[in-house]
Design a protein around this motif. Structure first.
Motif, PDB file in Angstrom:
ATOM      1  N   THR A  82     -23.751 -59.352 112.719  1.00  0.00           N
ATOM      2  CA  THR A  82     -24.845 -59.563 112.958  1.00  0.00           C
ATOM      3  C   THR A  82     -25.533 -59.140 114.311  1.00  0.00           C
ATOM      4  O   THR A  82     -24.987 -59.811 115.290  1.00  0.00           O
ATOM      5  CB  THR A  82     -25.754 -60.913 112.725  1.00  0.00           C
ATOM      6  OG1 THR A  82     -25.281 -61.642 111.250  1.00  0.00           O
ATOM      7  CG2 THR A  82     -27.312 -61.124 112.746  1.00  0.00           C
ATOM      8  N   GLN A 126     -34.702 -51.678 116.281  1.00  0.00           N
ATOM      9  CA  GLN A 126     -35.295 -52.618 115.263  1.00  0.00           C
ATOM     10  C   GLN A 126     -34.410 -52.146 114.015  1.00  0.00           C
ATOM     11  O   GLN A 126     -34.018 -53.308 113.405  1.00  0.00           O
ATOM     12  CB  GLN A 126     -36.703 -52.250 114.985  1.00  0.00           C
ATOM     13  CG  GLN A 126     -37.708 -52.963 116.198  1.00  0.00           C
ATOM     14  CD  GLN A 126     -39.063 -52.591 115.759  1.00  0.00           C
ATOM     15  OE1 GLN A 126     -39.286 -51.569 115.575  1.00  0.00           O
ATOM     16  NE2 GLN A 126     -39.992 -53.623 115.484  1.00  0.00           N
ATOM     17  N   ARG A 130     -32.348 -55.038 111.839  1.00  0.00           N
ATOM     18  CA  ARG A 130     -32.722 -55.307 110.442  1.00  0.00           C
ATOM     19  C   ARG A 130     -31.719 -55.055 109.257  1.00  0.00           C
ATOM     20  O   ARG A 130     -31.493 -55.867 108.378  1.00  0.00           O
ATOM     21  CB  ARG A 130     -33.879 -54.454 110.242  1.00  0.00           C
ATOM     22  CG  ARG A 130     -34.766 -54.575 108.997  1.00  0.00           C
ATOM     23  CD  ARG A 130     -35.682 -53.718 108.475  1.00  0.00           C
ATOM     24  NE  ARG A 130     -35.104 -52.350 108.298  1.00  0.00           N
ATOM     25  CZ  ARG A 130     -35.227 -51.268 108.849  1.00  0.00           C
ATOM     26  NH1 ARG A 130     -36.019 -51.139 109.926  1.00  0.00           N
ATOM     27  NH2 ARG A 130     -34.764 -50.279 108.608  1.00  0.00           N
ATOM     28  N   GLY A 133     -29.415 -58.173 109.322  1.00  0.00           N
ATOM     29  CA  GLY A 133     -29.747 -59.610 109.263  1.00  0.00           C
ATOM     30  C   GLY A 133     -30.068 -60.094 110.402  1.00  0.00           C
ATOM     31  O   GLY A 133     -30.386 -61.315 110.550  1.00  0.00           O
ATOM     32  N   ARG A 135     -32.217 -59.964 114.621  1.00  0.00           N
ATOM     33  CA  ARG A 135     -33.878 -59.829 115.051  1.00  0.00           C
ATOM     34  C   ARG A 135     -34.022 -59.017 116.098  1.00  0.00           C
ATOM     35  O   ARG A 135     -32.861 -58.691 117.084  1.00  0.00           O
ATOM     36  CB  ARG A 135     -34.532 -61.225 115.293  1.00  0.00           C
ATOM     37  CG  ARG A 135     -34.212 -62.103 114.136  1.00  0.00           C
ATOM     38  CD  ARG A 135     -34.579 -63.833 114.397  1.00  0.00           C
ATOM     39  NE  ARG A 135     -35.879 -63.698 114.701  1.00  0.00           N
ATOM     40  CZ  ARG A 135     -36.520 -64.884 115.169  1.00  0.00           C
ATOM     41  NH1 ARG A 135     -35.820 -66.076 114.956  1.00  0.00           N
ATOM     42  NH2 ARG A 135     -37.883 -64.893 115.257  1.00  0.00           N
ATOM     43  N   ASP A 155     -31.159 -69.447 116.134  1.00  0.00           N
ATOM     44  CA  ASP A 155     -30.996 -68.696 114.830  1.00  0.00           C
ATOM     45  C   ASP A 155     -29.381 -68.541 114.711  1.00  0.00           C
ATOM     46  O   ASP A 155     -29.164 -69.008 113.326  1.00  0.00           O
ATOM     47  CB  ASP A 155     -31.404 -67.166 115.348  1.00  0.00           C
ATOM     48  CG  ASP A 155     -32.194 -66.715 114.322  1.00  0.00           C
ATOM     49  OD1 ASP A 155     -32.893 -67.305 113.609  1.00  0.00           O
ATOM     50  OD2 ASP A 155     -31.958 -65.483 114.037  1.00  0.00           O
ATOM     51  N   GLN A 159     -28.228 -71.244 110.012  1.00  0.00           N
ATOM     52  CA  GLN A 159     -28.158 -70.149 108.954  1.00  0.00           C
ATOM     53  C   GLN A 159     -27.395 -70.487 107.740  1.00  0.00           C
ATOM     54  O   GLN A 159     -26.887 -71.633 107.514  1.00  0.00           O
ATOM     55  CB  GLN A 159     -27.338 -68.963 109.603  1.00  0.00           C
ATOM     56  CG  GLN A 159     -27.816 -68.248 110.793  1.00  0.00           C
ATOM     57  CD  GLN A 159     -27.257 -66.898 110.850  1.00  0.00           C
ATOM     58  OE1 GLN A 159     -26.357 -66.441 110.418  1.00  0.00           O
ATOM     59  NE2 GLN A 159     -27.588 -66.023 111.985  1.00  0.00           N
ATOM     60  N   ASN A 205     -34.722 -63.356 107.261  1.00  0.00           N
ATOM     61  CA  ASN A 205     -33.761 -62.363 107.924  1.00  0.00           C
ATOM     62  C   ASN A 205     -32.366 -62.381 107.192  1.00  0.00           C
ATOM     63  O   ASN A 205     -31.573 -63.210 107.412  1.00  0.00           O
ATOM     64  CB  ASN A 205     -33.715 -62.466 109.397  1.00  0.00           C
ATOM     65  CG  ASN A 205     -34.924 -62.626 110.251  1.00  0.00           C
ATOM     66  OD1 ASN A 205     -35.308 -61.574 110.298  1.00  0.00           O
ATOM     67  ND2 ASN A 205     -35.210 -63.637 111.007  1.00  0.00           N
ATOM     68  N   GLU A 208     -29.757 -55.714 104.949  1.00  0.00           N
ATOM     69  CA  GLU A 208     -30.598 -55.131 103.860  1.00  0.00           C
ATOM     70  C   GLU A 208     -29.763 -54.741 102.821  1.00  0.00           C
ATOM     71  O   GLU A 208     -30.183 -53.913 101.764  1.00  0.00           O
ATOM     72  CB  GLU A 208     -31.175 -53.844 104.619  1.00  0.00           C
ATOM     73  CG  GLU A 208     -32.525 -54.421 105.455  1.00  0.00           C
ATOM     74  CD  GLU A 208     -33.352 -53.099 105.632  1.00  0.00           C
ATOM     75  OE1 GLU A 208     -32.873 -52.016 105.552  1.00  0.00           O
ATOM     76  OE2 GLU A 208     -34.510 -53.203 106.071  1.00  0.00           O
TER      77      GLU A 208
END
Length: 217
Positions: A82, A126, A130, A133, A135, A155, A159, A205, A208
Motif C-alpha cells: 500500500t 494520487q 489510489r 488502496g 492515500r 490508517d 484496516q 480506500n 482498484e
C-alpha cells in the motif's frame, strides 16, 4: 543516476531518524522518482506480509529512464503493498507561479519545469496511492507533516482484510478491476450518523484491482 539506500530494513528508529536528518538534494542532480519507486517495490515484494510504502516527493521525475506507463504497470502488478504519497511540491509550485521556475530544486531540469508539471506530478502521486488502496497527502506547510504521519499511522492500525473468489478463473495475466463499497442491509448505500445524529461522511480506500496469475503454456 541511481537510488541510494541510506538505511536498510531495520527496527532501529534512531538509524532511520539520522538518515532522514541527513537527506540532501545535490545542487545539480536529477530526481529519479520513478526509478526509486520501481526499485523499492522490487525490494518489498521479496518480503513476506503486507508492506506500507511512504513516498515523499515533489512528484516530478526528470530522470526519464522509466516512463509513467512502466511505473504505473509496476504499481498495478504489485502485491501486498500500500502506497501513501506525500507531495512536497506545493511550495515549489507556488514559487513557480509567483516568481517563475528559476530555482535549482530539480537540478538543471528545473529550468524547464512549469506549474503544469507540478499539477501533473500530484496527479501521478494520487494515482500511485489510489491503485494500491493508500492515500494522497499535500501538506501546505512543514508544520502539517507530523499530522500527516499520525494520520497514516492511524490508517495502518485500523484496516479490514477482505477476501473473495473471482468468477473469472482464467490465469491469463490480465488486470482485473475491483470496487469496494459499504452497503446497507437493503443493498443501498450505508448511512452512518454520529452521536449527535449528524450524517458521517466516509471514504473507502481499497486497491482498484489486481493482476491475475499467468500460466505460461
Amino acid at each position: 543516476m541511481h537510488p541510494d539506500i541510506l538505511v536498510d530494513f531495520t527496527q532501529d528508529k534512531n538509524s532511520v531518524q539520522q538518515a532522514l536528518n541527513g537527506l540532501r538534494m545535490p545542487g545539480f542532480s536529477e530526481t529519479w522518482e520513478f526509478q526509486a519507486l520501481y526499485d523499492t517495490i522490487d525490494r518489498l515484494e521479496r518480503v513476506e506480509g503486507h508492506k506500507y510504502l511512504i513516498l515523499v516527493s515533489s512528484g516530478v521525475d526528470t530522470g526519464l529512464r522509466i516512463t509513467l506507463d512502466q511505473i504505473e504497470k509496476k504499481v498495478k502488478n504489485s502485491h501486498d503493498i500500500t502506497i501513501f504519497s506525500i507531495s512536497i511540491g506545493w511550495l515549489l509550485r507556488t514559487m513557480c507561479e509567483t516568481r517563475g521556475c528559476t530555482g535549482m530544486s530539480h537540478g538543471m531540469a528545473s529550468l524547464g519545469i512549469s506549474p503544469i508539471d507540478y499539477a501533473q506530478a500530484d496527479n501521478e502521486m494520487q494515482t500511485f496511492a489510489r491503485l494500491t488502496g493508500g492515500r494522497f497527502y499535500q501538506p501546505r506547510m512543514e508544520g502539517d507533516i507530523p499530522d500527516v504521519f499520525r494520520d497514516i499511522g492511524e490508517d495502518i492500525r485500523h484496516q479490514y482484510t477482505i477476501v473473495y473468489h473471482p468468477t473469472n478463473t482464467k490465469l491469463d495475466g490480465t488486470y482485473r478491476k475491483l470496487k469496494v463499497a459499504v452497503v446497507a442491509p437493503d443493498g443501498g448505500p450505508l448511512k452512518m450518523k454520529d452521536q449527535k445524529g449528524k450524517d458521517v461522511k466516509y471514504i473507502v480506500n481499497a486497491r482498484e484491482g489486481y493482476t491475475a496469475k499467468h500460466t505460461v503454456e
